[in-house]
Design a protein around this motif. Structure first.
Motif, PDB file in Angstrom:
ATOM      1  N   VAL A 260       0.862  -1.185   0.000  1.00 58.27           N
ATOM      2  CA  VAL A 260       0.000   0.000   0.000  1.00 58.27           C
ATOM      3  C   VAL A 260       0.897   1.232   0.000  1.00 58.27           C
ATOM      4  N   GLY A 261       0.886   1.986  -1.091  1.00 58.06           N
ATOM      5  CA  GLY A 261       1.706   3.182  -1.196  1.00 58.06           C
ATOM      6  C   GLY A 261       0.933   4.430  -0.819  1.00 58.06           C
ATOM      7  N   TYR A 263      -0.021   6.855  -2.931  1.00 60.33           N
ATOM      8  CA  TYR A 263      -1.006   7.249  -3.945  1.00 60.33           C
ATOM      9  C   TYR A 263      -1.694   6.062  -4.607  1.00 60.33           C
ATOM     10  N   ASP A 264      -1.160   4.883  -4.460  1.00 57.89           N
ATOM     11  CA  ASP A 264      -1.791   3.718  -5.067  1.00 57.89           C
ATOM     12  C   ASP A 264      -1.456   2.490  -4.236  1.00 57.89           C
ATOM     13  N   ALA A 265      -2.033   1.376  -4.615  1.00 58.90           N
ATOM     14  CA  ALA A 265      -1.810   0.114  -3.903  1.00 58.90           C
ATOM     15  C   ALA A 265      -1.765  -1.013  -4.923  1.00 58.90           C
ATOM     16  N   ARG A 266      -0.923  -1.991  -4.636  1.00 59.52           N
ATOM     17  CA  ARG A 266      -0.814  -3.175  -5.509  1.00 59.52           C
ATOM     18  C   ARG A 266      -1.809  -4.223  -4.983  1.00 59.52           C
ATOM     19  N   TYR A 267      -3.042  -4.051  -5.418  1.00 60.80           N
ATOM     20  CA  TYR A 267      -4.113  -4.874  -4.869  1.00 60.80           C
ATOM     21  C   TYR A 267      -3.950  -6.348  -5.220  1.00 60.80           C
ATOM     22  N   ALA A 268      -3.470  -6.635  -6.396  1.00 56.47           N
ATOM     23  CA  ALA A 268      -3.304  -8.033  -6.793  1.00 56.47           C
ATOM     24  C   ALA A 268      -2.292  -8.743  -5.892  1.00 56.47           C
ATOM     25  N   MET A 269      -1.191  -8.061  -5.559  1.00 55.37           N
ATOM     26  CA  MET A 269      -0.202  -8.675  -4.686  1.00 55.37           C
ATOM     27  C   MET A 269      -0.713  -8.794  -3.257  1.00 55.37           C
TER      28      MET A 269
END
Length: 302
Positions: A260-261, A263-269
């Protein structure tokens, strides 16, 4: 000979009239039972599907790309399967370290809670001492106190003794549980007191009675407590989040936060890591489900 003649003859002889033969069971009752059973199974299937639906969505999302996770409508069959998510996650974050920390904390806390809970429950269930019931009631009443009410005092205590940012702080805070004592005590109450009385007459101490007589009869309850404690510790997020700041000490629940960054998040990971984190709990439940059901449904008599 008709029915009127039979009634007349029985009246003349003084004998009671013959009872009519019982009617054979109709098909209507059998049909109603079958329909009710079909409706019951259909309802259970729908309920099971509703419960498993989020897990199925998580499983499918683990092989999607990030921008395909929250598409509307949901793509139950993704256009592109990213199986490499299950290999990249081990290099993107130190997942093996996080899993090891979670396993260490879960196993240690589970063993300590089973040990302390069963031992305290034996005292409340099988020993007589002044104020026993009042002490048990006061101890169990702590379950009603929310953790947020004493979260800050606990943290101050751990900080003053220098245990913040260590696994030992979580172990000490969770090694004792009122729910485990309550669960084991209720199970011990189903074991006849004659068993412990006979052991005392044979010269066993209270420690010997607990270890050699009560514990062997309590395997289902012990398995239930162990399973509940393990799952609760493994899924705990707030405890490690408050007390652990070093990345090498993080659990898997904290480790997934790295995806979770700002401005965005790597939802798949995140979904991939969630699937991997569920596997140990699934394996443990499949191995201990027989004892778990027995601990809920049976008593201590073998």
């Amino acid at each position: 000979m008709n029915t009127t003649t039979l009634r007349k003859d029985s009246t003349e002889t003084g004998a009671p009239p013959a009872a009519p033969a019982p009617a054979p069971p109709g098909r209507r009752g059998e049909l109603g039972t079958t329909v009710g059973r079909v409706l019951l199974y259909a309802g259970l299937i729908v309920l099971a599907a509703a419960i498993l639906l989020p897990f199925g969505w998580m499983l499918i999302s683990s092989v999607k790309t990030d921008n395909a996770v929250f598409t509307v409508p949901i793509q139950w069959i993704p256009e592109e399967f990213r199986w490499q998510n299950f290999t990249e996650i081990w290099t993107d974050i130190p997942l093996l370290t996080y899993l090891g920390n979670s396993l260490f904390l879960s196993v240690t806390i589970t063993v300590l809670q089973v040990l302390t809970g069963s031992f305290a429950a034996y005292g409340f269930a099988k020993m007589q001492f002044p104020g026993r019931d009042a002490l048990f009631l006061g101890y169990i009443a702590t379950i009603a106190v929310p953790w947020q009410a004493y979260m800050v005092p606990q943290y101050i205590m751990m900080e003053k003794i220098g245990l913040v940012n260590t696994h030992l702080s979580l172990i000490l805070l969770q090694a004792f549980g009122a729910f485990g004592v309550f669960l084991m005590r209720q199970f011990y109450m189903t074991i006849p007191d004659e068993i412990s009385e006979a052991a005392r007459l044979d010269g066993l101490s209270e420690y010997g009675i607990w270890a050699r007589m009560i514990l062997p009869l309590s395997k289902p309850a012990l398995a239930s407590l162990a399973l509940l404690t393990f799952v609760n510790t493994w899924n705990d997020y707030m405890g490690p989040f408050i007390y652990l700041t070093d990345n090498d000490l993080w659990t898997v629940q904290l480790g997934l936060r790295q995806f979770v960054g700002m401005y965005d998040a790597r939802y798949a990971m995140i979904m991939t890591g969630s699937v991997l984190s569920v596997l140990p709990i699934l394996v443990i439940f499949l191995l201990g489900q027989r004892y778990f059901v027995q601990g809920i449904a049976t008593s201590g008599i073998k």
